[in-house]
Design a protein around this motif. Structure first.
Motif, mmCIF file in Angstrom:
data_model
loop_
_atom_site.group_PDB
_atom_site.id
_atom_site.type_symbol
_atom_site.label_atom_id
_atom_site.label_comp_id
_atom_site.label_asym_id
_atom_site.label_seq_id
_atom_site.Cartn_x
_atom_site.Cartn_y
_atom_site.Cartn_z
ATOM 1 N N LYS A 39 -1.343 -1.378 -14.434
ATOM 2 C CA LYS A 39 -0.416 -1.020 -13.354
ATOM 3 C C LYS A 39 -0.411 -2.060 -12.239
ATOM 4 O O LYS A 39 0.261 -1.875 -11.224
ATOM 5 C CB LYS A 39 -0.784 0.347 -12.777
ATOM 6 N N ASN A 40 -1.207 -3.122 -12.433
ATOM 7 C CA ASN A 40 -1.311 -4.162 -11.405
ATOM 8 C C ASN A 40 -1.644 -3.552 -10.042
ATOM 9 O O ASN A 40 -1.102 -3.949 -9.001
ATOM 10 C CB ASN A 40 -0.013 -4.979 -11.313
ATOM 11 N N THR A 41 -2.552 -2.588 -10.063
ATOM 12 C CA THR A 41 -2.846 -1.781 -8.878
ATOM 13 C C THR A 41 -4.346 -1.583 -8.705
ATOM 14 O O THR A 41 -5.072 -1.418 -9.697
ATOM 15 C CB THR A 41 -2.152 -0.412 -8.990
ATOM 16 N N SER A 88 -3.047 3.492 -2.879
ATOM 17 C CA SER A 88 -2.733 2.517 -3.918
ATOM 18 C C SER A 88 -2.386 1.184 -3.286
ATOM 19 O O SER A 88 -1.789 1.132 -2.204
ATOM 20 C CB SER A 88 -1.540 2.996 -4.756
ATOM 21 N N CYS A 89 -2.749 0.135 -3.967
ATOM 22 C CA CYS A 89 -2.399 -1.229 -3.560
ATOM 23 C C CYS A 89 -1.806 -1.900 -4.786
ATOM 24 O O CYS A 89 -2.528 -2.233 -5.730
ATOM 25 C CB CYS A 89 -3.636 -1.968 -3.067
ATOM 26 N N THR A 90 -0.491 -2.087 -4.784
ATOM 27 C CA THR A 90 0.205 -2.645 -5.930
ATOM 28 C C THR A 90 0.671 -4.058 -5.624
ATOM 29 O O THR A 90 1.258 -4.317 -4.572
ATOM 30 C CB THR A 90 1.398 -1.765 -6.312
ATOM 31 N N GLU A 138 0.835 -1.190 0.000
ATOM 32 C CA GLU A 138 0.000 0.000 0.000
ATOM 33 C C GLU A 138 0.877 1.249 0.000
ATOM 34 O O GLU A 138 1.982 1.249 0.557
ATOM 35 C CB GLU A 138 -0.898 0.058 1.236
ATOM 36 N N SER A 162 2.840 -7.548 -6.483
ATOM 37 C CA SER A 162 4.041 -8.079 -7.129
ATOM 38 C C SER A 162 4.040 -9.584 -6.940
ATOM 39 O O SER A 162 3.534 -10.107 -5.946
ATOM 40 C CB SER A 162 5.311 -7.454 -6.544
ATOM 41 N N TYR A 200 -6.926 1.000 -6.507
ATOM 42 C CA TYR A 200 -6.912 2.274 -5.800
ATOM 43 C C TYR A 200 -8.142 2.413 -4.917
ATOM 44 O O TYR A 200 -9.229 1.931 -5.251
ATOM 45 C CB TYR A 200 -6.899 3.437 -6.794
ATOM 46 N N ARG A 241 -9.724 -0.520 -10.275
ATOM 47 C CA ARG A 241 -8.578 -1.384 -10.599
ATOM 48 C C ARG A 241 -7.992 -0.929 -11.928
ATOM 49 O O ARG A 241 -8.735 -0.745 -12.896
ATOM 50 C CB ARG A 241 -9.060 -2.832 -10.712
#
Length: 126
Positions: free
Chosen positions: A76-78, A21-23, A6, A25, A80, A72
């Motif tokens: 960006k693989n994120t 943001s929540c990215t 986050e 990986s 919000y 979503r």
């Protein structure tokens, strides 16, 4: 490494806005439901919102009365969390979490999340 991170937390005045943001990986976020939760000092964690893999109708806690929006961005693989008209009592650590894979995950239950981020601190104060 499979994880959620986050970002975007900070200090905001009452009535102000903030976007978290929540990215992801290590995995493709668009295949999972993603939820947002928060925990205020001295209180239990509560569910805020959830977006499933269809992105068609993100769920938000009724107590928010439409002030928060979850979107979503797959490129960006994120995910919000856009927060508006923030209140001092919404000061908390905000977490995103990974829910079920694929279709069929019931977001409105706000349960069944297994992978959690480290949290982003949001302070609402003048």
């Amino acid at each position: 490494q499979v994880q959620l991170v986050e970002s975007g937390g900070g200090l905001v005045q009452p009535g102000g806005s903030l976007r978290l943001s929540c990215t992801a990986s290590g995995f493709t976020l668009d295949s999972y439901a993603i939820g947002w939760f928060r925990q205020a000092p001295g209180k239990e964690r509560e569910g805020v919102s959830c977006i499933d893999v269809t992105d068609s109708d993100p769920y938000s806690s009724p107590s928010l009365k439409g002030r928060f929006t979850t979107i979503r961005i797959n490129a960006k693989n994120t995910v919000y969390l856009q927060m508006k008209r923030l209140k001092p009592e919404e000061t908390a650590v905000y977490y995103c979490a990974r829910g079920g894979y694929g279709l069929g995950f019931e977001c409105s239950v706000l349960a069944g999340f297994s992978l959690w981020g480290q949290g982003a601190r949001v302070s609402v104060s003048s």
